[in-house]
Design a protein around this motif. Sequence first.
Motif, short mmCIF file in Angstrom:
data_model
loop_
_atom_site.label_atom_id
_atom_site.label_comp_id
_atom_site.label_asym_id
_atom_site.label_seq_id
_atom_site.Cartn_x
_atom_site.Cartn_y
_atom_site.Cartn_z
N VAL A 1 -26.02 -25.56 7.66
CA VAL A 1 -26.89 -24.97 8.68
C VAL A 1 -26.62 -25.64 10.03
CG1 VAL A 1 -29.29 -24.73 9.45
CG2 VAL A 1 -28.69 -24.25 7.07
N LEU A 2 -26.54 -26.95 10.04
CA LEU A 2 -26.25 -27.66 11.28
C LEU A 2 -24.83 -27.41 11.76
CD1 LEU A 2 -27.99 -31.12 10.66
CD2 LEU A 2 -28.65 -29.38 12.34
N ALA A 3 -23.88 -27.46 10.84
CA ALA A 3 -22.47 -27.34 11.23
C ALA A 3 -22.17 -25.98 11.86
CB ALA A 3 -21.57 -27.56 10.02
N ASN A 4 -22.97 -24.97 11.53
CA ASN A 4 -22.77 -23.64 12.09
C ASN A 4 -23.45 -23.45 13.44
OD1 ASN A 4 -21.35 -21.47 10.18
ND2 ASN A 4 -22.38 -22.97 8.89
N ARG A 5 -24.19 -24.45 13.91
CA ARG A 5 -24.87 -24.34 15.20
C ARG A 5 -23.90 -24.68 16.33
NH1 ARG A 5 -29.70 -21.88 15.60
NH2 ARG A 5 -29.65 -22.82 17.70
N GLY B 1 -29.77 -30.29 27.11
CA GLY B 1 -28.45 -30.76 27.51
C GLY B 1 -27.33 -29.99 26.87
N GLU B 2 -26.13 -30.34 27.27
CA GLU B 2 -24.93 -29.66 26.79
C GLU B 2 -24.50 -30.21 25.44
OE1 GLU B 2 -23.53 -27.08 28.32
OE2 GLU B 2 -25.10 -27.18 29.86
N GLY B 3 -23.96 -29.34 24.62
CA GLY B 3 -23.40 -29.74 23.34
C GLY B 3 -21.88 -29.80 23.43
N PRO B 4 -21.21 -30.00 22.30
CA PRO B 4 -21.81 -30.22 20.99
C PRO B 4 -22.33 -31.66 20.84
CG PRO B 4 -19.43 -30.24 20.80
CD PRO B 4 -19.73 -29.88 22.22
N ARG B 5 -23.35 -31.79 20.04
CA ARG B 5 -24.03 -33.06 19.88
C ARG B 5 -23.92 -33.58 18.45
NH1 ARG B 5 -27.94 -34.64 23.45
NH2 ARG B 5 -28.26 -33.34 25.30
N PRO B 6 -24.17 -34.87 18.25
CA PRO B 6 -24.31 -35.37 16.89
C PRO B 6 -25.60 -34.85 16.28
CG PRO B 6 -24.89 -37.10 18.43
CD PRO B 6 -24.36 -35.94 19.26
N ALA B 7 -25.68 -34.86 14.97
CA ALA B 7 -26.84 -34.29 14.28
C ALA B 7 -27.16 -35.11 13.04
CB ALA B 7 -26.58 -32.84 13.90
N GLU C 1 -22.10 -20.15 4.86
CA GLU C 1 -22.47 -19.32 6.01
C GLU C 1 -23.92 -18.89 5.86
OE1 GLU C 1 -19.70 -16.16 6.45
OE2 GLU C 1 -17.96 -17.50 6.70
N PRO C 2 -24.83 -19.81 6.08
CA PRO C 2 -26.25 -19.53 5.82
C PRO C 2 -26.83 -18.52 6.79
CG PRO C 2 -25.99 -21.65 6.91
CD PRO C 2 -24.61 -21.18 6.57
N ASP C 3 -27.75 -17.73 6.27
CA ASP C 3 -28.52 -16.80 7.10
C ASP C 3 -29.81 -17.51 7.49
OD1 ASP C 3 -29.72 -14.67 8.34
OD2 ASP C 3 -30.24 -13.62 6.48
N VAL C 4 -29.91 -17.93 8.73
CA VAL C 4 -31.03 -18.73 9.20
C VAL C 4 -31.99 -17.84 9.99
CG1 VAL C 4 -31.75 -20.71 10.58
CG2 VAL C 4 -29.60 -20.80 9.28
N GLN C 5 -33.24 -17.81 9.54
CA GLN C 5 -34.28 -17.05 10.25
C GLN C 5 -35.13 -18.01 11.07
OE1 GLN C 5 -36.44 -14.37 7.48
NE2 GLN C 5 -34.96 -15.10 5.95
N ALA D 1 -19.69 -30.72 14.09
CA ALA D 1 -19.73 -30.79 12.63
C ALA D 1 -19.12 -32.07 12.07
CB ALA D 1 -19.02 -29.58 12.02
N GLN D 2 -18.33 -32.77 12.88
CA GLN D 2 -17.74 -34.03 12.42
C GLN D 2 -18.71 -35.20 12.55
OE1 GLN D 2 -14.67 -33.90 10.98
NE2 GLN D 2 -14.91 -31.70 11.35
#
Length: 389
Positions: free
Chosen positions: A223-227, A143-149, A105-109, A232-233
């Motif tokens: 970080v990405l998976a929490n966006r 655009g709309e998510g969720p998207r690949p990353a 659960e990263p704290d992203v600034q 996340a898959q």
Amino acid sequence: MRRTVCTLLVGLIAYTAFAEQRESLRHESGPDPNRGAASSDPWQTIAPYFSPPTAWQGQFGDYPSPLQFTDGTRAKTADDWERRREEILQDWESKLGKWPDLITEPDVQILETIRRENFTQHRIRFDWTPNEQTTGYLLIPDGEGPRPAVVTVFYEPETAIGLGTPDRDFALELARRGFVVLSIGTTEASQARTYSLYYPSIEDAQVAPLSMLGYAAANAWHVLANRPEVDAQRIGIVGHSFGGKWAMFASCLFDKFACAAWSDPGIVFDESRESINYWEPWYLGYHPKPWRKRGLITAENPAYGLYPELRATGHDLHELHSLMAPRPLLVSGGAEDPPRRWEPLNHLIEVNRILGYQNRVAMTNRPEHSPNEESNKVIYAFFEHFLKP
């Protein structure tokens, strides 16, 4: 390594110029219509590269099969493989050192936000080890998510977003194609020419530095998976050279990466090639300073630490490759990964076969170490095929 330093310098010089470019980036009208467009059928682009050339079909080299258990028996079923996979993973983890707990659960600034083409670029800071923060770039397409990353890794994060050597702008090109991208790099360590991550300290690293880079990439995955914009898959990873080694260890040791592209890292040990230098202290040859003189292993300049232990006990990186199965892998081979690297990759194909999968292992080849437009075209199509629904 001289070209590595040159690449780093180019990226750092570009970063100093980045502040001057920001205003123009804010007002760009849109992407170049001739770049960043997804191919109509990515599979047609990548399909030819999932079969070894005739000369390398069925060739396994001198690499022991990863299907063979330590007791001499052989994995023949998917259930067998699950046990064998755990055996390989535990063996390597015992040698590389145990990772600290992942930062789930990263704290992203967000330090800065600018508008670029068809995406928004955030400069961010987050903890990527228990005692160290990093600064990177988060690119979020419209655009709309969720998207690949995709996570991109290199000596510094600016090159991947288009502020460094041409054809290494993986983050920029993937964002143009609709992927959320997180670009990270070891900027401070690269400036200090220590390149890697050392935990808990550079004076007493308890985890092999290359494995610690994999740990940092796993935290970047979180970080990405929490966006909210990200599925996340469907998160992959890519890197070139130093970044290719980094992406390899990250994707093999952290199975939440859905797929991976490794650009010319040298996918197995090769002590005849100065750039396949896993013996260096910042990879698998860590030892307390003063460090060995950089370069090939010689009687006067031996390797230390884990690397010679791995070699003495017959280990090679194809064992780690096997941990990718059945996740898709693309090796974007150059000078360090010529067609003969199908020998270790054929072992991975065999593991996938037991699991009931085909077309999961691909390799392209080019004469030069540096990626080019054609090799990158396959990388982008690879991610489009395997990460986009």
